[in-house]
Structure formats: C-alpha cells, structure tokens
Design a protein around this motif. Sequence first.
Motif, PDB file in Angstrom:
ATOM      1  N   LEU A 155      -2.068  -1.266  16.814  1.00  0.00           N
ATOM      2  CA  LEU A 155      -1.482  -2.408  16.109  1.00  0.00           C
ATOM      3  C   LEU A 155      -1.160  -3.527  17.089  1.00  0.00           C
ATOM      4  N   MET A 214      -2.355   7.686   8.039  1.00  0.00           N
ATOM      5  CA  MET A 214      -2.800   6.381   7.544  1.00  0.00           C
ATOM      6  C   MET A 214      -4.279   6.405   7.190  1.00  0.00           C
ATOM      7  N   VAL A 262       5.864  -2.614  10.295  1.00  0.00           N
ATOM      8  CA  VAL A 262       4.853  -3.405  11.007  1.00  0.00           C
ATOM      9  C   VAL A 262       5.265  -4.873  11.090  1.00  0.00           C
ATOM     10  N   ARG A 263       5.941  -5.366  10.046  1.00  0.00           N
ATOM     11  CA  ARG A 263       6.367  -6.759  10.085  1.00  0.00           C
ATOM     12  C   ARG A 263       7.318  -6.984  11.262  1.00  0.00           C
ATOM     13  N   GLU A 306       8.391   1.608   2.508  1.00  0.00           N
ATOM     14  CA  GLU A 306       9.438   0.692   2.948  1.00  0.00           C
ATOM     15  C   GLU A 306       8.868  -0.711   3.133  1.00  0.00           C
ATOM     16  N   SER A 307       9.773  -1.672   3.190  1.00  0.00           N
ATOM     17  CA  SER A 307       9.384  -3.049   3.419  1.00  0.00           C
ATOM     18  C   SER A 307       8.674  -3.178   4.774  1.00  0.00           C
ATOM     19  N   GLY A 308       7.570  -3.920   4.786  1.00  0.00           N
ATOM     20  CA  GLY A 308       6.861  -4.185   6.036  1.00  0.00           C
ATOM     21  C   GLY A 308       5.870  -3.117   6.451  1.00  0.00           C
ATOM     22  N   THR A 309       5.648  -2.110   5.612  1.00  0.00           N
ATOM     23  CA  THR A 309       4.722  -1.039   6.000  1.00  0.00           C
ATOM     24  C   THR A 309       3.262  -1.420   5.761  1.00  0.00           C
ATOM     25  N   GLY A 310       3.036  -2.491   4.991  1.00  0.00           N
ATOM     26  CA  GLY A 310       1.652  -2.907   4.750  1.00  0.00           C
ATOM     27  C   GLY A 310       1.197  -2.669   3.320  1.00  0.00           C
ATOM     28  N   LYS A 311       2.146  -2.636   2.378  1.00  0.00           N
ATOM     29  CA  LYS A 311       1.784  -2.378   0.980  1.00  0.00           C
ATOM     30  C   LYS A 311       0.915  -3.497   0.417  1.00  0.00           C
ATOM     31  N   GLU A 312       1.332  -4.738   0.702  1.00  0.00           N
ATOM     32  CA  GLU A 312       0.564  -5.860   0.162  1.00  0.00           C
ATOM     33  C   GLU A 312      -0.827  -5.912   0.799  1.00  0.00           C
ATOM     34  N   LEU A 313      -0.869  -5.644   2.103  1.00  0.00           N
ATOM     35  CA  LEU A 313      -2.156  -5.616   2.800  1.00  0.00           C
ATOM     36  C   LEU A 313      -3.090  -4.587   2.159  1.00  0.00           C
ATOM     37  N   HIS A 332      -4.272  -5.213  18.204  1.00  0.00           N
ATOM     38  CA  HIS A 332      -4.743  -6.067  17.110  1.00  0.00           C
ATOM     39  C   HIS A 332      -3.939  -7.376  17.064  1.00  0.00           C
ATOM     40  N   GLU A 390       5.369  -6.980  14.473  1.00  0.00           N
ATOM     41  CA  GLU A 390       4.698  -8.277  14.655  1.00  0.00           C
ATOM     42  C   GLU A 390       5.657  -9.303  15.250  1.00  0.00           C
ATOM     43  N   VAL A 411      -8.019  -6.701   7.630  1.00  0.00           N
ATOM     44  CA  VAL A 411      -8.150  -5.629   8.621  1.00  0.00           C
ATOM     45  C   VAL A 411      -6.902  -4.752   8.563  1.00  0.00           C
ATOM     46  N   ILE A 412      -7.102  -3.475   8.329  1.00  0.00           N
ATOM     47  CA  ILE A 412      -5.982  -2.545   8.342  1.00  0.00           C
ATOM     48  C   ILE A 412      -6.168  -1.605   9.521  1.00  0.00           C
TER      49      ILE A 412
HETATM   50  N1  LIG Z   1      -1.993  -1.199   9.196  1.00  0.00           N
HETATM   51  C1  LIG Z   1      -1.852  -2.513   9.434  1.00  0.00           C
HETATM   52  N2  LIG Z   1      -2.775  -3.160  10.189  1.00  0.00           N
HETATM   53  C2  LIG Z   1      -2.641  -4.487  10.442  1.00  0.00           C
HETATM   54  N3  LIG Z   1      -1.620  -5.240  10.000  1.00  0.00           N
HETATM   55  C3  LIG Z   1      -0.672  -4.648   9.258  1.00  0.00           C
HETATM   56  C4  LIG Z   1      -0.740  -3.261   8.925  1.00  0.00           C
HETATM   57  N4  LIG Z   1       0.322  -2.951   8.159  1.00  0.00           N
HETATM   58  C5  LIG Z   1       1.025  -4.070   8.012  1.00  0.00           C
HETATM   59  N5  LIG Z   1       0.437  -5.102   8.657  1.00  0.00           N
HETATM   60  C6  LIG Z   1       0.947  -6.489   8.726  1.00  0.00           C
HETATM   61  O1  LIG Z   1       2.357  -6.397   8.681  1.00  0.00           O
HETATM   62  C7  LIG Z   1       2.911  -7.425   7.863  1.00  0.00           C
HETATM   63  C8  LIG Z   1       3.662  -6.807   6.701  1.00  0.00           C
HETATM   64  O2  LIG Z   1       2.730  -6.214   5.802  1.00  0.00           O
HETATM   65  P1  LIG Z   1       2.905  -6.313   4.218  1.00  0.00           P
HETATM   66  O3  LIG Z   1       1.644  -5.849   3.613  1.00  0.00           O
HETATM   67  O4  LIG Z   1       3.405  -7.659   3.823  1.00  0.00           O
HETATM   68  O5  LIG Z   1       4.068  -5.234   4.001  1.00  0.00           O
HETATM   69  P2  LIG Z   1       4.883  -4.875   2.690  1.00  0.00           P
HETATM   70  O6  LIG Z   1       4.163  -5.483   1.523  1.00  0.00           O
HETATM   71  O7  LIG Z   1       4.893  -3.386   2.658  1.00  0.00           O
HETATM   72  O8  LIG Z   1       6.263  -5.437   2.887  1.00  0.00           O
HETATM   73  C9  LIG Z   1       1.751  -8.276   7.420  1.00  0.00           C
HETATM   74  O9  LIG Z   1       1.620  -9.361   8.321  1.00  0.00           O
HETATM   75  C10 LIG Z   1       0.569  -7.332   7.531  1.00  0.00           C
HETATM   76  O10 LIG Z   1      -0.626  -8.045   7.745  1.00  0.00           O
END
Ligand SMILES: Nc1ncnc2c1ncn2[C@@H]1O[C@H](COP(=O)(O)OP(=O)(O)O)[C@@H](O)[C@H]1O
Length: 322
Positions: free
Chosen positions: A186, A12, A221-222, A34-41, A189, A225, A4-5
């Motif tokens: 967010l 976005m 976002v990290r 940047e780190s924690g923005t949701g790149k991996e997600l 969520h 959280e 879920v994004i």
């Molecule tokens: N748009 C979003 N909606 C829901 N969760 C998000 C979103 N963006 C980031 N997160 C959550 O924030 C955390 C960091 O995301 P991550 O993809 O690991 O960031 P990055 O790879 O950029 O460092 C994860 O727990 C991810 O699930």
Amino acid sequence: MEPVIVARSAVMRARLALAARAAASDVTVLVTGESGTGKELLARAIHAGSAAAARSLVAVNCAAIPEALLESELFGYRRGAFTGAHGDKPGLVAAAAGGTLFLDEVAELPLVLQGKLLRFLQDGSYFPLGAVRPLAARVRVVAATNADLRRRVAAGAFRPDLYYRLAVLPIHVPPLRERPEDIAPLVRHLLARLHRPGAPAIELSPAALAYLEAQPWPGNVRELENAVARALVVCSGRVLTVDDFRDAAGAPPPADGADWTLPAGGVDLPRLVRDLVATALERTHGNLSAAARLLGLSRPALRYRVKKYRLERGRGPRAATG
Ligand SMILES: Nc1ncnc2c1ncn2[C@@H]1O[C@H](COP(=O)(O)OP(=O)(O)O)[C@@H](O)[C@H]1O
Ligand SMILES: [Mg+2]
C-alpha cells in the motif's frame, strides 16, 4: 479506468476474488467494514468489472443527505409534489438505470425509506414523490456500512427483510491492523501515486515499515494515506524514516471529522480548538477568510474564537511577525 486495489494478504485476495464473482453477476452486494478500509473502492471495482461498467455508477451517502430530502433525491418527484416542484425531476435511481447504485452508510437510511428501497430491490419499481403510478429501473445495488447491521435489526432500527435482501452477497473488508502484510505494498502504491515527475523516488526504510506495521490504524487505509502524505512533507531525504512518521503524527487531526477517532485517553477539546485555529491562521498568514474556510467556520465564528483564545496577530505566542 479500473480502480487499483492493493491486496497482498490472503484475506484481501479472497475478498477480491469474491468481488470479482459478484461483478460477473448482478446480485446485490453488501460491503461491510470499518471506515477507511476501502469499501467504496471495492464497490467501484465491482461496478468497473461488471457488464454495466460502461453505464454510470451513482454514489449516494445515506448519512450525508438530510432525511427530508433523501426520498426525493433517490426516487425523484413529480411536478406539484410539493411547493416549488415546478417540473418532474428524476432521482438518482433513474440516473443509475442500467448501471450501479452505490448506497454508502446504508444503516442510516430512515425506516420509511427502507421499505421503499426494499420494494425497489424486489421488483425494480418505485414511486417518485407525488407520483400515482410507479416507474421501473434496472439497477444493481451495492450497499456499504461500517455499522453492525444485524445489531441494528435486533434494535428495531433496520428492517430485517431489507437486511436479508441486501445481504445476498456480503463482503467484509477486514481492518488494516488484521492484514499488516498489505501495508508495504500500500505504501509503495501511495508513494508511486504521490510521486511528482522528475522528482527523486522516495523509499520507506525497513524500520519505518516495521513501525507502520505495528500501528493500530483505527482510520485504516485512509489514515495510512494521510500518514504517508504528511511524512512526505516532513521528510528531508529520499528515505522515509520512523521519525518522519512520528514528527508528522503531531499534526492536527484530518479535517474530515468523520474519520477522526477519539484517542483512548481523551482530548482537551478547548486546547485542540485553540491549536487548530492557531494553525489555520499560521498557514493562511492571518487571512481570516481563508482560515475560516480551512476550519469550516463562518468569519464571525472564527473571529469569535480568535478573540476568545487571544490569537489576534501580534498578540498570540504563535502570531507571525511583521
Ligand atoms: N486496498 C486498497 N488499495 C489501494 N487503495 C486503497 C485500498 N483500500 C483503501 N484504499 C484507499 O483508501 C481510501 C479510503 O477508501 P474508501 O474506499 O473510501 O474506504 P471506506 O469506503 O471503507 O471508508 C481511499 O483513498 C482508497 O482509494
Ligand atoms: Mg466510505
């Protein structure tokens, strides 16, 4: 299950639309931000929305694997390639065949491997270590970086040809502070995710939302959280208030140092270390092994610091009684 994004901001939503188009094709995608923005997600969402969704997504953090191991991890090796290579071992590229290879922190890929990755991206072929004939695999690559790759290219640390090959479809995820509209959904969520069945629902006060929207969120976002999770711990009612976030912010930085940003005013490192050691001892009721685990230290290394900072039970001001 599709990740879920949450995305309310126009910027976005535009990035998600781009990601959906990327998912429908099999192009290489470069996710920056940047780190924690949701790149991996986002990378996981691209895989989940692609024709290869039923196959594996294999994630590799190029910064976390020692340089000497990365090549054999990625491409595997043949028996006898080096002392101890008793049999053939397939690499992560082979594990990702037919699916997606997520190359996180791709800027940290050593130059030699950059050349090998480029070849693989160009014609799908690669040499396991010690192999005389190449193997082939069809793999979609999604790469991510929080570095400015173009700057790395200018500095000679990243191959320009690989950069252009990776950046066929660049998707930039903006920092959270540039899209404060995303904060309310967010948090909602997160609260839903952290909610325990049967427990009363926790809400966010309007003032707390305004407070969160005004924060710079260097950890994106990290960090949000973590802030919500901590605020839930200190919150006493059913509504998260500004004070809950302020009080919780006094907690030590998250254990994953990679996402902890040095405050502009600097820190008093010895004090920080002493406080972290004291907190770990407090939380584990003085259990040295458990405290050492919390801190990522060996027992002797922790014992050394306990002595150095005079934190032995019954001596330090924070020592537990009894
Ligand atoms: N748009 C979003 N909606 C829901 N969760 C998000 C979103 N963006 C980031 N997160 C959550 O924030 C955390 C960091 O995301 P991550 O993809 O690991 O960031 P990055 O790879 O950029 O460092 C994860 O727990 C991810 O699930
Ligand atoms: Mg990441």
